[in-house]
Scaffold this active site. Structure first.
Site, PDB file in Angstrom:
ATOM      1  N   HIS A 234     -30.152 -61.591 -13.856  1.00 44.95           N
ATOM      2  CA  HIS A 234     -30.017 -60.114 -14.095  1.00 44.95           C
ATOM      3  C   HIS A 234     -29.912 -59.653 -15.542  1.00 44.95           C
ATOM      4  CE1 HIS A 234     -28.455 -59.270  -9.722  1.00 44.95           C
ATOM      5  NE2 HIS A 234     -29.591 -59.592 -10.072  1.00 44.95           N
TER       6      HIS A 234
ATOM      7  N   ALA B 236     -30.902 -66.017  -9.371  1.00 45.52           N
ATOM      8  CA  ALA B 236     -30.948 -64.675  -9.833  1.00 45.52           C
ATOM      9  C   ALA B 236     -31.114 -64.639 -11.076  1.00 45.52           C
ATOM     10  CB  ALA B 236     -29.638 -63.778  -9.229  1.00 45.52           C
TER      11      ALA B 236
ATOM     12  N   GLN C 254     -31.933 -61.069  -5.859  1.00 46.52           N
ATOM     13  CA  GLN C 254     -33.267 -61.180  -5.023  1.00 46.52           C
ATOM     14  C   GLN C 254     -33.475 -59.560  -4.226  1.00 46.52           C
ATOM     15  OE1 GLN C 254     -30.970 -64.159  -4.108  1.00 46.52           O
ATOM     16  NE2 GLN C 254     -31.929 -64.883  -6.066  1.00 46.52           N
TER      17      GLN C 254
ATOM     18  N   LYS D 237     -38.776 -48.639 -14.725  1.00 42.37           N
ATOM     19  CA  LYS D 237     -39.956 -48.896 -15.585  1.00 42.37           C
ATOM     20  C   LYS D 237     -41.212 -48.029 -15.244  1.00 42.37           C
ATOM     21  CE  LYS D 237     -39.299 -53.799 -16.325  1.00 42.37           C
ATOM     22  NZ  LYS D 237     -40.053 -55.120 -16.471  1.00 42.37           N
TER      23      LYS D 237
ATOM     24  N   ARG E 258     -23.578 -76.716   9.133  1.00 47.39           N
ATOM     25  CA  ARG E 258     -22.187 -77.008   9.120  1.00 47.39           C
ATOM     26  C   ARG E 258     -21.862 -78.311   8.501  1.00 47.39           C
ATOM     27  NH1 ARG E 258     -22.573 -75.405  15.415  1.00 47.39           N
ATOM     28  NH2 ARG E 258     -24.541 -76.656  15.041  1.00 47.39           N
TER      29      ARG E 258
ATOM     30  N   THR F  88     -35.068 -66.455 -14.902  1.00 49.04           N
ATOM     31  CA  THR F  88     -34.526 -67.473 -14.775  1.00 49.04           C
ATOM     32  C   THR F  88     -35.339 -68.659 -14.918  1.00 49.04           C
ATOM     33  OG1 THR F  88     -33.149 -66.495 -12.789  1.00 49.04           O
ATOM     34  CG2 THR F  88     -33.429 -68.864 -12.888  1.00 49.04           C
TER      35      THR F  88
ATOM     36  N   ARG G  14     -41.402 -67.910 -15.670  1.00 48.04           N
ATOM     37  CA  ARG G  14     -42.758 -67.889 -14.971  1.00 48.04           C
ATOM     38  C   ARG G  14     -43.309 -66.654 -15.175  1.00 48.04           C
ATOM     39  NH1 ARG G  14     -41.739 -70.223  -9.051  1.00 48.04           N
ATOM     40  NH2 ARG G  14     -39.891 -68.967  -9.208  1.00 48.04           N
TER      41      ARG G  14
ATOM     42  N   SER H 272     -35.326 -44.924 -14.464  1.00 44.09           N
ATOM     43  CA  SER H 272     -35.091 -45.802 -15.882  1.00 44.09           C
ATOM     44  C   SER H 272     -36.649 -45.729 -16.646  1.00 44.09           C
ATOM     45  CB  SER H 272     -34.551 -47.235 -15.461  1.00 44.09           C
ATOM     46  OG  SER H 272     -35.024 -48.063 -16.458  1.00 44.09           O
ATOM     47  N   VAL H 273     -36.478 -45.431 -17.743  1.00 43.07           N
ATOM     48  CA  VAL H 273     -37.793 -45.332 -18.549  1.00 43.07           C
ATOM     49  C   VAL H 273     -37.606 -46.231 -19.997  1.00 43.07           C
ATOM     50  CG1 VAL H 273     -37.976 -42.680 -17.998  1.00 43.07           C
ATOM     51  CG2 VAL H 273     -36.662 -43.312 -19.974  1.00 43.07           C
TER      52      VAL H 273
HETATM   53  P1  IMP Z   1     -35.453 -69.958  -3.994  1.00 41.42           P
HETATM   54  O1  IMP Z   1     -34.397 -68.788  -4.020  1.00 41.42           O
HETATM   55  O2  IMP Z   1     -35.037 -70.569  -5.592  1.00 41.42           O
HETATM   56  O3  IMP Z   1     -35.439 -70.900  -3.062  1.00 41.42           O
HETATM   57  O4  IMP Z   1     -36.813 -69.408  -4.200  1.00 41.42           O
HETATM   58  C1  IMP Z   1     -37.440 -68.852  -3.076  1.00 41.42           C
HETATM   59  C2  IMP Z   1     -38.451 -67.486  -3.458  1.00 41.42           C
HETATM   60  O5  IMP Z   1     -37.893 -66.681  -4.166  1.00 41.42           O
HETATM   61  C3  IMP Z   1     -39.319 -68.113  -4.458  1.00 41.42           C
HETATM   62  O6  IMP Z   1     -40.602 -67.357  -4.632  1.00 41.42           O
HETATM   63  C4  IMP Z   1     -38.807 -67.604  -5.867  1.00 41.42           C
HETATM   64  O7  IMP Z   1     -39.511 -67.275  -6.931  1.00 41.42           O
HETATM   65  C5  IMP Z   1     -37.849 -66.302  -5.136  1.00 41.42           C
HETATM   66  N1  IMP Z   1     -36.664 -65.774  -5.891  1.00 41.42           N
HETATM   67  C6  IMP Z   1     -35.704 -66.519  -6.049  1.00 41.42           C
HETATM   68  N2  IMP Z   1     -34.658 -65.664  -6.783  1.00 41.42           N
HETATM   69  C7  IMP Z   1     -35.495 -64.645  -7.249  1.00 41.42           C
HETATM   70  C8  IMP Z   1     -35.129 -63.780  -8.015  1.00 41.42           C
HETATM   71  O8  IMP Z   1     -33.940 -63.316  -8.472  1.00 41.42           O
HETATM   72  N3  IMP Z   1     -36.017 -62.891  -8.538  1.00 41.42           N
HETATM   73  C9  IMP Z   1     -37.328 -62.873  -8.058  1.00 41.42           C
HETATM   74  N4  IMP Z   1     -37.657 -63.813  -7.339  1.00 41.42           N
HETATM   75  C10 IMP Z   1     -36.632 -64.948  -6.798  1.00 41.42           C
END
Ligand code: IMP
Length: 425
Positions: free
Chosen positions: A40, A38, A222, A329, A143, A298, A301, A412-413
């Site tokens: 944030h 994540a 996510q 946005k 497990r 994170t 990209r 949110s603007v």
């Molecule tokens: P993972 O969580 O790293 O296994 O990634 C799995 C998929 O979830 C990929 O397409 C990542 O780009 C997407 N993803 C994971 N965390 C985030 C996030 O916080 N924001 C947006 N996409 C995320």
């Protein structure tokens, strides 16, 4: 008032900012799934803070922050982040708590994440964040995971060795480099000292707070379309970012949840691979990316961008039981002469899907059905009252609400704390 906050699309809806805003009224902020995948982002004054694992509530002195049992936590990422938070001037002592039941993401999970992704065929790549999330959850469900509480067990070092040896079997089969178990023991042994002050029975802690009438905020990472059960499987993350995950990932009973807030961006983005029906591969997509600053918090990209998808919005409303939307946005759309809303996916034979199909192949043969609305073509980021929005912007929001259900709670603007308009909540 106990609130669950979730993302409605593929993440990056602006949850960090909304959580930060809601935290003002919360006593405890709880992360219940995901890990350092994540990102944030919270902007306070002219400072921008990016948090990955630590709940955004940490930016408010005196609030308690909990890493719940449903989280997979990389102890090194966490320590780095805690040091950073302290260097920003926020004290952590006595207000940061990690569940002893949360699972750890370790070096071998990261190595497996990279090796598994490299081994996937081009059209099967998930585009993971490479943070070891999938392998850590696989170990949990299989497990043989490592829980945070295990650091206190006398056989901790033996467990590290056993885990590394197990991972090495998979790594070598994938053609990747094996890890040295003794080096991993040396790396992870000091964790006991570093994590100990924070590790606790967070279920007890959460229930004590509930009994005392505290306000709890459950912060989802996510989003719905990345949910392992409800998302675009297999192009998903490995946890349940939807509202039900708040219960299984923290120990809060469903009946104690008073409201669910869904965060939804007024267009759509996605990072990583997988289907995205309203994706734009043209100048409009480029405008959304540039104006929206759509680059991963994170991984850095560039995000894929497209028009608002009401099929997804409606699906997210149902799956999460969204009471209120935090729409974000709006200002990114300010320059468009026409804005579009996707209301269905039309198959070549004319059939229109108005719910999200489980079989992703279906989407290959579909094209989005759009409703077009006139844009407002003026700046909205200085607006502080909903009534003052341009009529076309209000009409766009109203049409979306009509299509997806739920009420508007927050709008949110812009990126700063002050650009969050409170409407119904
Ligand atoms: P993972 O969580 O790293 O296994 O990634 C799995 C998929 O979830 C990929 O397409 C990542 O780009 C997407 N993803 C994971 N965390 C985030 C996030 O916080 N924001 C947006 N996409 C995320």
């Amino acid at each position: 008032m106990n609130t669950v906050l979730v993302g409605a699309q593929w993440g990056d809806e602006g949850k960090g900012k909304v959580i930060d805003f809601l935290t003002e009224e919360a006593d405890v902020v709880v992360r219940f799934q995901g890990g350092s995948n994540a990102g944030h982002t919270v902007v306070v004054g002219d400072r921008k803070y990016v948090l990955h694992l630590v709940p955004s509530g940490v930016l408010h002195e005196g609030k308690h922050c909990v890493i719940g049992n449903g989280v997979v936590m990389d102890p090194f990422d966490l320590m780095k982040e805690l040091e950073q938070v302290e260097s920003w001037g926020f004290a952590l002592k006595g207000r940061f708590h990690i569940s002893e039941r949360a699972h750890m993401v370790c070096e071998w999970h990261r190595a497996l994440d990279r090796a598994e992704e490299a081994a996937r065929a081009q059209d099967a790549k998930i585009g993971t964040t490479g943070r070891g999330i999938g392998p850590a959850y696989a170990a949990k469900v299989g497990r043989f995971g490592m829980r945070v509480g295990d650091i206190l067990r006398p056989d901790f070092q033996d467990r590290v060795r056993a885990q590394v040896e197990e991972a090495n079997r998979a790594l070598t089969a994938l053609g990747a480099q094996a890890l040295d178990p003794e080096e991993m023991v040396r790396l992870y042994a000091p964790m006991v000292k570093a994590l100990m002050p924070y590790v606790t029975d967070t279920i007890q802690f959460i229930h004590d707070k509930l009994d005392a009438g505290a306000n709890l905020l459950f912060e989802g990472a996510q989003a719905t379309m990345l949910d392992i059960d409800f998302g675009t499987y297999p192009f998903v993350t490995s946890s349940n970012p939807t509202a039900g995950g708040a219960c299984t990932g923290s120990g809060v009973p469903p009946r104690k949840i008073d409201r669910v807030i869904g965060v939804i961006k007024l267009y759509t983005t996605r990072v990583g691979e997988g289907p995205f029906p309203t994706e734009l591969d043209d100048a409009d997509g480029e405008t959304l990316r540039r104006r929206g600053g759509e680059f991963g918090a994170t991984t850095g990209r560039p995000r894929r961008c497209g028009w608002f998808d009401a099929v997804i919005g409606r699906y997210a409303q149902r799956v999460n039981g969204v009471d209120y939307w935090a729409m974000t946005k709006l200002d990114v759309l300010d320059t468009f002469p026409v804005v579009k809303i996707c209301t269905g996916y039309r198959r070549k034979d004319g059939f229109v899907y108005t719910t999200f199909p489980a079989d992703l192949d279906v989407l290959k043969w579909c094209e989005p059905v759009y409703e077009e609305m006139p844009g407002w073509q003026c700046e909205t980021s200085h607006i502080t009252r909903y009534e003052d929005l341009p009529a076309n912007a209000k009409a766009y929001i109203a049409r979306i609400l009509e299509l997806i259900g739920g009420k508007l709670g927050v709008l949110s603007v812009g990126p700063a704390r002050e650009t969050t308009l409170r409407i119904n909540i």
